[in-house]
Scaffold this motif. Sequence first.
Motif, short mmCIF file in Angstrom:
data_model
loop_
_atom_site.label_atom_id
_atom_site.label_comp_id
_atom_site.label_asym_id
_atom_site.label_seq_id
_atom_site.Cartn_x
_atom_site.Cartn_y
_atom_site.Cartn_z
N PRO A 4 18.90 9.62 21.43
CA PRO A 4 17.70 10.08 20.73
C PRO A 4 16.63 10.52 21.72
N GLU A 5 15.63 11.20 21.24
CA GLU A 5 14.53 11.61 22.10
C GLU A 5 13.80 10.39 22.64
N LYS A 7 10.71 9.42 22.88
CA LYS A 7 9.71 8.75 22.03
C LYS A 7 10.40 7.88 20.97
N GLU A 8 11.51 8.40 20.46
CA GLU A 8 12.23 7.62 19.45
C GLU A 8 12.91 6.40 20.08
N GLN A 9 13.37 6.57 21.33
CA GLN A 9 13.93 5.42 22.04
C GLN A 9 12.88 4.32 22.17
N LYS A 11 10.29 3.86 20.31
CA LYS A 11 10.01 3.35 18.97
C LYS A 11 11.07 2.33 18.55
N ILE A 12 12.34 2.67 18.81
CA ILE A 12 13.46 1.77 18.48
C ILE A 12 13.35 0.48 19.30
N TYR A 257 20.41 0.28 14.77
CA TYR A 257 19.25 1.08 15.17
C TYR A 257 19.51 1.90 16.43
N GLU A 263 16.95 4.05 10.49
CA GLU A 263 15.74 4.56 11.16
C GLU A 263 14.65 3.50 11.14
N GLU A 266 8.33 3.26 9.08
CA GLU A 266 6.94 3.59 9.47
C GLU A 266 6.01 2.48 8.99
#
Length: 267
Positions: A4-5, A7-9, A11-12, A257, A263, A266
């Motif tokens: 994943p990108e 930022k998503e990494q 976030k995870i 995840y 996902e 939020e």
Amino acid sequence: IAFPEYKEQEKITEYLEMKCQKIDHIIEKTKSSIVEYKKFKQSIITQAVTKGIVPERLMKECDINWIGKIPQDWKVQRGKNLFIEINERSTTGEEELLTVSHITGVTPRKNKNVNMFMSESLVDYKICHEGDIAANTMWMWQGAIGVSKYYGVISPSYNTYRQKSDTYDADYLEYLLRIPQLVATYAAHSTGITASRLRLYPQGFFSILFPVPPRKEQQEIAVYLNKKIPQIDQLIIKKEKFVDELKSYKRSLIYEYVTGKKEVPEF
């Protein structure tokens, strides 16, 4: 590899760290309570087999320094006056092979998950009758001893003992032989340079002092413990199962995840 990108990494990672910390906290609290229940269980056994279960009774000093006082009508005897060594050997090797553990006492080997080398023949192994004491000479310092509920054979390097007379109730004796204070006494009477080399031979076992309650009281203590201890064991088993379930949940949570199966919600 899932990629994943960045930022998503992040976030995870943040989400999983938060969730896993909560899970780990619950696991540690549960493990601590398991330890406390095990201590509680052992304290109940030790109190019962060394002091009895009758409250407010006359006590007396005894020669066993780790006990201190015992009930007035209890006796103290040395092992040599209570037990004899048995050296009966198998001639056919057809008997049930028994193991002796500090955790489970004397049990059939077939019921254990044992990966150690097993001799091709059980001929000349030591016979152990029901009611005999089987002692793993090499691990007595850890409490590998118990009263057998089976007829079978044990390793020729172990020791088998039998009561000289019917002094002890078998269930009471099983509880007594494995209390921590007596296990420490086995270690003190063992010979060897390091812990892994300690051996308790018959002469050492026979020199140990044992408490001897009246036979009827032994049976009452055994009945009490046979009812109380399984209840505590069930609680411990439930808690251990809960820990395993949490560990499994944590693994699946991470997997779902980091592989994108789920996902991050939020907030």
